[in-house]
Motif scaffolding. Structure first.
Motif, PDB file in Angstrom:
ATOM      1  N   PRO A   1       0.813  -1.222   0.000  1.00 20.72           N
ATOM      2  CA  PRO A   1       0.000   0.000   0.000  1.00 20.72           C
ATOM      3  C   PRO A   1       0.845   1.269   0.000  1.00 20.72           C
ATOM      4  CG  PRO A   1       0.168  -0.846   2.206  1.00 20.72           C
ATOM      5  CD  PRO A   1       0.958  -1.786   1.355  1.00 20.72           C
ATOM      6  N   VAL A   2       1.745   1.379  -0.962  1.00 26.45           N
ATOM      7  CA  VAL A   2       2.605   2.570  -1.029  1.00 26.45           C
ATOM      8  C   VAL A   2       2.598   3.125  -2.450  1.00 26.45           C
ATOM      9  CG1 VAL A   2       4.140   1.887   0.857  1.00 26.45           C
ATOM     10  CG2 VAL A   2       4.643   1.110  -1.460  1.00 26.45           C
ATOM     11  N   LEU A   3       2.749   4.426  -2.552  1.00 26.99           N
ATOM     12  CA  LEU A   3       2.874   5.076  -3.861  1.00 26.99           C
ATOM     13  C   LEU A   3       4.326   5.485  -4.019  1.00 26.99           C
ATOM     14  CD1 LEU A   3      -0.314   7.347  -3.713  1.00 26.99           C
ATOM     15  CD2 LEU A   3      -0.070   5.083  -4.772  1.00 26.99           C
ATOM     16  N   VAL A   4       4.965   5.010  -5.070  1.00 29.31           N
ATOM     17  CA  VAL A   4       6.390   5.306  -5.278  1.00 29.31           C
ATOM     18  C   VAL A   4       6.512   6.255  -6.466  1.00 29.31           C
ATOM     19  CG1 VAL A   4       8.668   4.318  -5.709  1.00 29.31           C
ATOM     20  CG2 VAL A   4       6.974   3.026  -4.382  1.00 29.31           C
ATOM     21  N   GLY A   5       6.960   7.465  -6.212  1.00 28.94           N
ATOM     22  CA  GLY A   5       7.035   8.462  -7.271  1.00 28.94           C
ATOM     23  C   GLY A   5       8.435   8.706  -7.792  1.00 28.94           C
ATOM     24  N   ASP A   6       9.423   8.064  -7.177  1.00 28.79           N
ATOM     25  CA  ASP A   6      10.810   8.289  -7.578  1.00 28.79           C
ATOM     26  C   ASP A   6      11.040   7.738  -8.989  1.00 28.79           C
ATOM     27  OD1 ASP A   6      13.590   8.114  -7.955  1.00 28.79           O
ATOM     28  OD2 ASP A   6      13.938   7.929  -5.800  1.00 28.79           O
TER      29      ASP A   6
ATOM     30  N   ARG B   1      11.315  -0.811 -11.342  1.00 30.40           N
ATOM     31  CA  ARG B   1       9.975  -1.267 -11.734  1.00 30.40           C
ATOM     32  C   ARG B   1       9.999  -2.781 -11.848  1.00 30.40           C
ATOM     33  NH1 ARG B   1       9.815   4.031 -10.752  1.00 30.40           N
ATOM     34  NH2 ARG B   1       7.809   4.885 -11.335  1.00 30.40           N
ATOM     35  N   PHE B   2       8.794  -3.383 -11.793  1.00 25.34           N
ATOM     36  CA  PHE B   2       8.707  -4.835 -11.960  1.00 25.34           C
ATOM     37  C   PHE B   2       9.291  -5.257 -13.306  1.00 25.34           C
ATOM     38  CE2 PHE B   2       5.416  -8.171 -13.393  1.00 25.34           C
ATOM     39  CZ  PHE B   2       6.257  -9.226 -13.080  1.00 25.34           C
TER      40      PHE B   2
END
Ligand SMILES: NC(=O)c1ccc[n+]([C@@H]2O[C@H](COP(=O)([O-])OP(=O)(O)OC[C@H]3O[C@@H](n4cnc5c(N)ncnc54)[C@H](OP(=O)(O)O)[C@@H]3O)[C@@H](O)[C@H]2O)c1
Length: 210
Positions: free
Chosen positions: A163-168, A173-174
């Motif tokens: 449940p996290v938003l990663v903006g970096d 990425r997968f």
């Protein structure tokens, strides 16, 4: 892609334990050289009871560890070579050129296998099969996942969503952009959906949808 300075833990403790169980059920675990460089993992089954169960079932205490490296540029001092390697040396799959470099750097720490150039993943899986590996767990990173899926070599996919938003922009990425077989209209089969605390785990079979 550049790794972010601090490792972001998207999963929770219960989900890491789920991963430990999957490791314990596997004959071998594979990662890319990029993940060794950025995360310095031990890549072992951590639970002692799971290790004991493996031994009781006539298996090695730890799964075989496998790394893929085109360059062969692997640091002999990282944890990967020095944990869970009592019964079998890790295997390095690399190119012909990379093999010379890997052998000179790692010496007796690893079994280095050259697979030509470009590195042939099909031959790699054949070689692992000849070593008795029936269930291979692939743990990343992005380029390794991309290659396995692009070459249609994986049977199952477990995707854990935290449940996290990663903006970096530099966060891993997968998958990397690639032409996957069947394109983006090919649908995969969702066989299970599990809640592990605040993490959702999706389990897919990767053949054609029925
Ligand atoms: N969230 C997760 O569950 C998870 C799991 C694992 C990793 N990660 C993250 O993923 C990131 C690393 O991903 P990454 O893509 O940089 O590294 P990676 O996929 O772990 O490794 C890439 C390296 O592996 C070798 N390689 C991979 N595919 C190859 C191919 N098809 N042919 C030849 N060599 C190949 C090359 O080694 P050489 O460079 O030696 O030539 C390449 O540079 C890290 O930030 C890590 O934290 C996340």
């Amino acid at each position: 892609m550049t790794s972010i300075p601090e490792r972001l833990l998207v999963s929770n403790a219960a989900d890491f334990d789920r991963v430990d169980q999957l490791r314990a059920e596997s004959d071998a675990i594979l990662i890319g050289a990029g993940t060794i460089r950025s995360d310095n993992p031990r890549l072992i089954v951590k639970s002692e009871s799971r290790q004991t169960e493996r031994v009781a079932a006539g298996r090695a205490r730890q799964p075989l560890k496998v790394v893929v490296s085109e360059s062969g540029d692997l640091d002999p001092d990282v944890k990967f070579w020095h944990h869970g390697t009592d019964e079998h040396r890790p295997v390095v799959y690399t190119t012909t050129m990379g093999g010379a470099w890997a052998r000179s750097r790692l010496g007796e720490l690893a079994d280095v296998v050259g697979l030509g150039h470009p590195l042939d993943f099909g031959r790699m899986l054949d070689d692992l099969g000849a070593r008795g590996v029936r269930r291979l767990m692939v743990e990343g990173g992005s380029r390794i996942h991309t290659t396995f899926l692009m070459e249609d070599l994986a049977d199952e996919l477990f995707l854990a969503i935290g449940p996290v938003l990663v903006g970096d922009i530099y966060a891993p990425r997968f998958l990397l952009p690639e032409k996957f077989p069947g394109g983006s209209t090919r649908r995969r089969t969702l066989v299970d959906l599990t809640r592990v605390g605040d993490v959702a785990v999706l389990h897919y079979h990767l053949g054609e949808n029925e």
